[in-house]
Design a protein around this motif. Structure first.
Motif, PDB file in Angstrom:
ATOM      1  N   ALA A  49       0.824  -1.207   0.000  1.00 60.23           N
ATOM      2  CA  ALA A  49       0.000   0.000   0.000  1.00 60.23           C
ATOM      3  C   ALA A  49       0.860   1.260   0.000  1.00 60.23           C
ATOM      4  O   ALA A  49       0.530   2.250  -0.660  1.00 60.23           O
ATOM      5  CB  ALA A  49      -0.923  -0.012   1.214  1.00 60.23           C
ATOM      6  N   GLY A  50       1.963   1.239   0.723  1.00 60.68           N
ATOM      7  CA  GLY A  50       2.788   2.431   0.836  1.00 60.68           C
ATOM      8  C   GLY A  50       3.760   2.638  -0.303  1.00 60.68           C
ATOM      9  O   GLY A  50       4.013   3.783  -0.712  1.00 60.68           O
ATOM     10  N   SER A  51       4.304   1.552  -0.858  1.00 63.99           N
ATOM     11  CA  SER A  51       5.381   1.697  -1.846  1.00 63.99           C
ATOM     12  C   SER A  51       5.123   0.977  -3.152  1.00 63.99           C
ATOM     13  O   SER A  51       5.969   1.030  -4.050  1.00 63.99           O
ATOM     14  CB  SER A  51       6.694   1.160  -1.242  1.00 63.99           C
ATOM     15  OG  SER A  51       6.980   1.778  -0.001  1.00 63.99           O
ATOM     16  N   GLY A  52       4.015   0.314  -3.292  1.00 62.30           N
ATOM     17  CA  GLY A  52       3.766  -0.462  -4.495  1.00 62.30           C
ATOM     18  C   GLY A  52       4.530  -1.777  -4.460  1.00 62.30           C
ATOM     19  O   GLY A  52       5.211  -2.099  -3.485  1.00 62.30           O
ATOM     20  N   TYR A  53       4.374  -2.533  -5.532  1.00 61.25           N
ATOM     21  CA  TYR A  53       5.037  -3.826  -5.604  1.00 61.25           C
ATOM     22  C   TYR A  53       6.521  -3.663  -5.932  1.00 61.25           C
ATOM     23  O   TYR A  53       6.927  -2.692  -6.550  1.00 61.25           O
ATOM     24  CB  TYR A  53       4.369  -4.707  -6.656  1.00 61.25           C
ATOM     25  CG  TYR A  53       3.017  -5.223  -6.244  1.00 61.25           C
ATOM     26  CD1 TYR A  53       2.901  -6.264  -5.332  1.00 61.25           C
ATOM     27  CD2 TYR A  53       1.841  -4.675  -6.765  1.00 61.25           C
ATOM     28  CE1 TYR A  53       1.657  -6.744  -4.947  1.00 61.25           C
ATOM     29  CE2 TYR A  53       0.599  -5.149  -6.393  1.00 61.25           C
ATOM     30  CZ  TYR A  53       0.513  -6.187  -5.482  1.00 61.25           C
ATOM     31  OH  TYR A  53      -0.726  -6.651  -5.095  1.00 61.25           O
ATOM     32  N   GLY A  54       7.304  -4.637  -5.505  1.00 61.62           N
ATOM     33  CA  GLY A  54       8.734  -4.633  -5.825  1.00 61.62           C
ATOM     34  C   GLY A  54       9.634  -5.048  -4.687  1.00 61.62           C
ATOM     35  O   GLY A  54      10.835  -5.208  -4.867  1.00 61.62           O
ATOM     36  N   TYR A  55       9.067  -5.275  -3.502  1.00 62.60           N
ATOM     37  CA  TYR A  55       9.895  -5.646  -2.350  1.00 62.60           C
ATOM     38  C   TYR A  55      10.074  -7.166  -2.299  1.00 62.60           C
ATOM     39  O   TYR A  55       9.139  -7.927  -2.530  1.00 62.60           O
ATOM     40  CB  TYR A  55       9.233  -5.165  -1.051  1.00 62.60           C
ATOM     41  CG  TYR A  55       9.996  -5.574   0.185  1.00 62.60           C
ATOM     42  CD1 TYR A  55      11.098  -4.824   0.612  1.00 62.60           C
ATOM     43  CD2 TYR A  55       9.632  -6.707   0.912  1.00 62.60           C
ATOM     44  CE1 TYR A  55      11.799  -5.190   1.755  1.00 62.60           C
ATOM     45  CE2 TYR A  55      10.331  -7.079   2.049  1.00 62.60           C
ATOM     46  CZ  TYR A  55      11.418  -6.324   2.461  1.00 62.60           C
ATOM     47  OH  TYR A  55      12.122  -6.703   3.581  1.00 62.60           O
ATOM     48  N   THR A  56      11.291  -7.590  -2.000  1.00 64.31           N
ATOM     49  CA  THR A  56      11.579  -9.011  -1.790  1.00 64.31           C
ATOM     50  C   THR A  56      12.408  -9.163  -0.527  1.00 64.31           C
ATOM     51  O   THR A  56      13.153  -8.256  -0.147  1.00 64.31           O
ATOM     52  CB  THR A  56      12.345  -9.631  -2.968  1.00 64.31           C
ATOM     53  OG1 THR A  56      13.586  -8.936  -3.144  1.00 64.31           O
ATOM     54  CG2 THR A  56      11.532  -9.565  -4.253  1.00 64.31           C
ATOM     55  N   ALA A  57      12.262 -10.311   0.101  1.00 61.86           N
ATOM     56  CA  ALA A  57      13.044 -10.629   1.299  1.00 61.86           C
ATOM     57  C   ALA A  57      13.742 -11.967   1.066  1.00 61.86           C
ATOM     58  O   ALA A  57      13.118 -12.927   0.605  1.00 61.86           O
ATOM     59  CB  ALA A  57      12.137 -10.716   2.521  1.00 61.86           C
ATOM     60  N   THR A  58      15.033 -12.007   1.361  1.00 59.79           N
ATOM     61  CA  THR A  58      15.803 -13.235   1.217  1.00 59.79           C
ATOM     62  C   THR A  58      15.970 -13.879   2.585  1.00 59.79           C
ATOM     63  O   THR A  58      16.497 -13.271   3.514  1.00 59.79           O
ATOM     64  CB  THR A  58      17.185 -12.955   0.609  1.00 59.79           C
ATOM     65  OG1 THR A  58      17.016 -12.303  -0.654  1.00 59.79           O
ATOM     66  CG2 THR A  58      17.949 -14.256   0.400  1.00 59.79           C
ATOM     67  N   LEU A  59      15.513 -15.113   2.695  1.00 59.35           N
ATOM     68  CA  LEU A  59      15.571 -15.833   3.966  1.00 59.35           C
ATOM     69  C   LEU A  59      16.940 -16.498   4.153  1.00 59.35           C
ATOM     70  O   LEU A  59      17.699 -16.652   3.185  1.00 59.35           O
ATOM     71  CB  LEU A  59      14.464 -16.879   4.029  1.00 59.35           C
ATOM     72  CG  LEU A  59      13.095 -16.368   4.512  1.00 59.35           C
ATOM     73  CD1 LEU A  59      12.538 -15.314   3.585  1.00 59.35           C
ATOM     74  CD2 LEU A  59      12.111 -17.527   4.636  1.00 59.35           C
ATOM     75  N   PRO A  60      17.271 -16.876   5.381  1.00 58.22           N
ATOM     76  CA  PRO A  60      18.573 -17.519   5.635  1.00 58.22           C
ATOM     77  C   PRO A  60      18.823 -18.758   4.776  1.00 58.22           C
ATOM     78  O   PRO A  60      19.968 -19.069   4.456  1.00 58.22           O
ATOM     79  CB  PRO A  60      18.507 -17.882   7.124  1.00 58.22           C
ATOM     80  CG  PRO A  60      17.566 -16.882   7.704  1.00 58.22           C
ATOM     81  CD  PRO A  60      16.552 -16.631   6.642  1.00 58.22           C
ATOM     82  N   ASP A  61      17.765 -19.468   4.401  1.00 51.49           N
ATOM     83  CA  ASP A  61      17.962 -20.663   3.584  1.00 51.49           C
ATOM     84  C   ASP A  61      18.109 -20.354   2.101  1.00 51.49           C
ATOM     85  O   ASP A  61      18.199 -21.259   1.264  1.00 51.49           O
ATOM     86  CB  ASP A  61      16.807 -21.645   3.784  1.00 51.49           C
ATOM     87  CG  ASP A  61      15.464 -21.057   3.344  1.00 51.49           C
ATOM     88  OD1 ASP A  61      15.419 -19.912   2.864  1.00 51.49           O
ATOM     89  OD2 ASP A  61      14.443 -21.771   3.484  1.00 51.49           O
ATOM     90  N   GLY A  62      18.095 -19.043   1.760  1.00 54.17           N
ATOM     91  CA  GLY A  62      18.295 -18.646   0.381  1.00 54.17           C
ATOM     92  C   GLY A  62      17.019 -18.447  -0.412  1.00 54.17           C
ATOM     93  O   GLY A  62      17.061 -17.936  -1.538  1.00 54.17           O
ATOM     94  N   SER A  63      15.877 -18.839   0.130  1.00 56.34           N
ATOM     95  CA  SER A  63      14.618 -18.639  -0.584  1.00 56.34           C
ATOM     96  C   SER A  63      14.239 -17.170  -0.592  1.00 56.34           C
ATOM     97  O   SER A  63      14.599 -16.411   0.314  1.00 56.34           O
ATOM     98  CB  SER A  63      13.507 -19.473   0.058  1.00 56.34           C
ATOM     99  OG  SER A  63      13.305 -19.078   1.411  1.00 56.34           O
ATOM    100  N   ILE A  64      13.537 -16.774  -1.629  1.00 58.56           N
ATOM    101  CA  ILE A  64      13.160 -15.376  -1.820  1.00 58.56           C
ATOM    102  C   ILE A  64      11.643 -15.239  -1.708  1.00 58.56           C
ATOM    103  O   ILE A  64      10.900 -15.972  -2.369  1.00 58.56           O
ATOM    104  CB  ILE A  64      13.639 -14.867  -3.192  1.00 58.56           C
ATOM    105  CG1 ILE A  64      15.165 -14.927  -3.286  1.00 58.56           C
ATOM    106  CG2 ILE A  64      13.144 -13.449  -3.437  1.00 58.56           C
ATOM    107  CD1 ILE A  64      15.712 -14.552  -4.637  1.00 58.56           C
ATOM    108  N   HIS A  65      11.214 -14.320  -0.864  1.00 58.35           N
ATOM    109  CA  HIS A  65       9.793 -14.021  -0.722  1.00 58.35           C
ATOM    110  C   HIS A  65       9.503 -12.671  -1.373  1.00 58.35           C
ATOM    111  O   HIS A  65      10.098 -11.656  -0.992  1.00 58.35           O
ATOM    112  CB  HIS A  65       9.386 -14.000   0.746  1.00 58.35           C
ATOM    113  CG  HIS A  65       9.325 -15.368   1.360  1.00 58.35           C
ATOM    114  ND1 HIS A  65       8.909 -15.584   2.656  1.00 58.35           N
ATOM    115  CD2 HIS A  65       9.606 -16.580   0.862  1.00 58.35           C
ATOM    116  CE1 HIS A  65       8.943 -16.879   2.918  1.00 58.35           C
ATOM    117  NE2 HIS A  65       9.377 -17.501   1.841  1.00 58.35           N
ATOM    118  N   SER A  66       8.607 -12.682  -2.338  1.00 55.51           N
ATOM    119  CA  SER A  66       8.244 -11.466  -3.061  1.00 55.51           C
ATOM    120  C   SER A  66       6.860 -11.006  -2.646  1.00 55.51           C
ATOM    121  O   SER A  66       5.971 -11.821  -2.374  1.00 55.51           O
ATOM    122  CB  SER A  66       8.272 -11.729  -4.570  1.00 55.51           C
ATOM    123  OG  SER A  66       7.669 -10.669  -5.287  1.00 55.51           O
TER     124      SER A  66
END
Length: 398
Positions: free
Chosen positions: A78-95
């Protein structure tokens, strides 16, 4: 010869006076008032228990409801639009592309025109949508089994074990409101309204495929029955509105999937994003693996719970629920169980399947005592409230 008397023409009776839309809405709201009051009462119990438990633990109850888990992702969109991702310790990426856009859009719009921030706007949407969902659930229940059944159905939905999510800045109440009113529109043959609400549901949660399936299967059965009866002349003209409603129903869901595909440059990008979150469709393999990996007491308890769920689905079939209601409820359960996602989320994912509560609602009415029915609902409300406080004050769904 005398002229023949003129035939007497009886004037046509005036058409029935059609009440203004505002009047019809007010009358429907008055009829639903007991259900909305019952729903508000059981949810207030949940909020009071959470507030007391959070205060004792030195935590802010509003923060737990508005800025926890998925709600943070929605507010970031809501604040910044789409485009943020988080990389977890196991290397998986959450978008953040895993999250559908209607709730963030509403949060942003409300935050821009009110003093509420994004978190407050999310809570406002969730709480208003919860009342609209309760109203829609009542409308479906009352149409099928009477007003008292509708009231009890709404109360049962409000004391669902994970009903605390109904008070969080999540999409469950928004989606359930759209689904309930879409089903009600289908039951009353307002097919274009049903399809339009399904479009919005498809912009809210991926589980809108269950609602899309409910409308499509119902329409298909209607057409097949008429075809087999030989009434094929003008079949498209007779059912034009139904066909149009079914055609537009998946447009919201498809629009977002196509948006992700274009943005990521892959036709299956949305499903890839979900797989990165561990939410791919595996036909129930992950669920079976989870159950078999539990200690024996836990395994037996969970198997019993799943058996009870299956029994409840069978009761819905034996109850002869109308086809759109029945298909929707079963489809939500199936979609919730065949994915590989985190097991603790599955009860929450099944919460929009309110038709599963119709058999218990009708059974409670057989008590033939309002006091007994209220007592049962009060016990369930306290149990749901305690479970919700325990979950929100812990690390997440156990």
């Amino acid at each position: 010869m005398p002229a023949a008397p003129s035939p007497q023409i009886t004037p046509a009776p005036p058409p029935p006076e059609r009440r203004p839309v505002g009047g019809r809405v007010a009358a429907a709201l008055t009829e639903a008032a007991p259900a909305l009051g019952a729903y508000a009462a059981v949810r207030i119990v949940g909020l009071l228990v959470l507030w007391a438990a959070a205060s004792a633990d030195g935590k802010d109850a509003l923060h737990l409801l508005s800025e926890r888990w998925d709600s943070v992702w929605y507010q970031r969109v809501a604040g910044s639009g789409y485009g943020y991702t988080a990389t977890l310790p196991d290397g998986s990426i959450h978008s953040d592309l895993a999250f559908f856009p209607l709730l963030p859009a509403l949060e942003r719009g409300i935050a821009e025109v009110t003093p509420l921030g994004l978190a407050g706007a999310g809570l406002l949407v969730a709480w208003v949508a919860a009342l609209l969902a309760a109203w829609g659930i009542f409308a479906v229940g009352a149409r099928l089994y009477g007003r008292r059944a509708g009231v009890v159905l709404v109360a049962l939905w409000g004391v669902y074990p994970t009903a605390f999510v109904q008070s969080m800045a999540y999409t469950e109440t928004l989606f359930t409101a759209l689904a309930a009113w879409s089903l009600y529109a289908a039951l009353t043959r307002r097919w274009i309204v049903a399809g339009g609400l399904c479009v919005l549901a498809g912009l809210t949660r991926p589980s809108a495929v269950a609602l899309i399936a409910a409308l499509a299967v119902t329409a298909a059965v209607v057409l097949v029955r008429e075809y087999r009866s030989g009434a094929t002349d003008g079949i498209v003209r007779r059912h034009g509105r139904m066909l149009l409603g079914v055609v537009i129903a998946p447009m919201g869901w498809l629009a977002y999937v196509v948006f992700v595909a274009v943005r990521e440059g892959s036709p299956f990008a949305y499903f890839d994003v979900q797989a990165q979150w561990g939410n791919s469709i595996d036909g129930g393999a992950a669920l079976a693996s989870f159950v078999l990996g539990l200690p024996l007491p836990g395994m037996l308890g969970l198997c019993a719970a799943l058996a009870a769920l299956g029994w409840l689905v069978s009761l819905c079939v034996r109850q002869r629920q109308p086809l759109p209601v029945l298909v929707y409820g079963i489809a939500v359960v199936v979609v919730s169980l065949i994915g590989s996602g985190y097991f603790g989320s599955r009860p929450r994912l099944m919460m929009p399947a309110f038709p599963l509560l119709l058999p218990p609602a009708v059974a409670l009415l057989r008590l033939r005592s309002t006091a007994r029915t209220v007592a049962v609902l009060a016990v369930l409300a306290v149990a749901s409230a305690v479970y919700g406080a325990w979950t929100l004050l812990g690390s997440g769904p156990p």
